[in-house]
Design an enzyme around this catalytic site. Structure first.
Site, PDB file in Angstrom:
ATOM      1  N   THR A  48      -5.640  -2.815  -1.422  1.00 35.51           N
ATOM      2  CA  THR A  48      -7.022  -2.573  -1.830  1.00 35.51           C
ATOM      3  C   THR A  48      -7.921  -3.680  -1.291  1.00 35.51           C
ATOM      4  O   THR A  48      -7.580  -4.852  -1.384  1.00 35.51           O
ATOM      5  CB  THR A  48      -7.138  -2.543  -3.362  1.00 35.51           C
ATOM      6  OG1 THR A  48      -6.215  -1.579  -3.871  1.00 35.51           O
ATOM      7  CG2 THR A  48      -8.551  -2.174  -3.798  1.00 35.51           C
ATOM      8  N   GLY A  57      -6.011   5.342  -9.118  1.00 40.34           N
ATOM      9  CA  GLY A  57      -5.997   3.989  -9.682  1.00 40.34           C
ATOM     10  C   GLY A  57      -7.370   3.568 -10.160  1.00 40.34           C
ATOM     11  O   GLY A  57      -8.241   4.387 -10.432  1.00 40.34           O
TER      12      GLY A  57
END
Lengths: 133, 213
Positions: free
Chosen positions: A1, A31
């Site tokens: 990420t 997520g």
């Protein structure tokens, strides 16, 4: 990420986060990255936050908004608020990290996992890239 | 005079302890490039929104990070991308989840924020919206990288009880009566006929750490 938070010359904050999720995930798992208030949040009255880590724990702890709320209601400084919230994630069993920035240009980059890549650049062009450990 | 930019490039992936000097150099180069791009925007009077979008796009376009081009694979062998953005001045926000064809998901998130009345769009609907708004659409295979594909195979092998790394490790137990599961389930990734997927670049030399993204 990956993510970024910024303060511009007009005093406005912004936050952005982007991710490919988790290897081998199933069932359309989502997520924290796209969940506003969990992985990403920005409010000129408090801070801009972008998170990375085990998303489910960041969702349950509403991490990004939690930091802003600590600053807004509890008058905590950014660094203290961010550390308290990342500690809460650890208590839940999650790991990861975040970057934060307030309207005064204060930055924070707490994390409780390995391999967190971070960097910053300030108005005078001073920059630093950090890779732990 | 307080313009500031902060970035992160992931967590739980490769650490300095297990990366080569070349790998560390490559990561630092992209992270520095991302910082300089965003700083350039801010220095020229651009907004913080412009800066974070431009910065994240640099990392999305790099195969080193788990976003955009370097995204990990789902169990089904797809690269599903999520992104979000928020404006601290107005509290506007936009996000996308589970998209597979938009080259820069962060731009899709910003487009949702600025050109729709919604905050979040998912899947094919989000892709259709991005297409209608003129964003760059790519084949899903654009996001393929060999390193990420190998990670998926490892993860599935681990799930099935056969971790390739451990197969080369001495064990104390006697050999099992039945043959061990040495072959992992193979996930197929759609590729153009005659070779590598469209948009395929040289495979990164990097492999994921124990957390598999």
């Amino acid at each position: 990420t990956v993510g970024a938070v910024a303060l511009d010359q007009y005093g406005n904050l912004a936050a952005a986060t982007s991710t490919g999720g988790m290897t081998n995930k199933r069932y359309g798992r989502v997520g924290d990255a796209p969940i506003i208030g969990a992985g990403t949040y920005a409010d000129n009255q408090s801070c801009a936050i972008s998170c990375t880590g085990w998303g489910e724990y960041f969702i349950r702890a509403t991490v990004a908004r939690d930091i802003a709320a600590r600053m807004e209601y509890g008058k905590q400084p950014l660094q203290q608020a961010a550390q308290a919230t990342i500690d809460k994630v650890a208590q839940l069993g999650g790991d990861g990290g975040l970057i934060g920035l307030d309207r005064q240009g204060n930055i924070t980059m707490p994390f409780n996992s390995e391999g967190m890549y971070r960097g910053y650049i300030k108005a005078n062009g001073q920059s630093e890239v950090l890779i732990y450990k | 005079g307080r313009i500031t930019l902060v970035i992160h490039g992931g967590a739980g992936t490769i650490t300095r302890a297990n990366m080569t000097p070349e790998q560390e150099k490559a990561y630092r180069e992209v992270l520095n490039q991302a910082l300089q791009v965003g700083y350039g925007v801010l220095q020229k009077g651009g907004t913080s929104l412009d800066a974070v979008e431009a910065t994240v796009r640099v990392m999305e376009d790099s195969p080193l990070f788990n976003a955009g081009k370097g995204a990990v694979f789902t169990h089904e062998g797809r690269n599903e991308l999520d992104a979000s953005i928020m404006d601290g001045k107005t509290l506007r926000a936009g996000s996308v989840a589970g998209i597979t064809t938009v080259r820069n998901p962060i731009t899709a998130a910003r487009t949702v924020m600025e050109k729709s009345e919604h905050v979040m769009m998912v899947g094919p609907g989000a892709e259709q919206f991005a297409k209608e708004k003129g964003l760059q659409i790519v084949e899903p295979s654009y996001f393929y990288t060999e390193a990420r594909y190998n990670q998926l195979q490892k993860a599935i092998a681990k799930e099935q009880g056969a971790v390739p790394d451990q197969l080369n490790t001495p064990t104390k137990a006697a050999a099992p009566a039945t043959a061990p599961a040495t072959e992992s389930k193979k996930i197929k990734v759609k590729q153009k006929a005659g070779g590598k997927p469209q948009g395929y670049l040289e495979p990164p030399i990097f492999t994921e750490g124990r957390k598999y993204g």
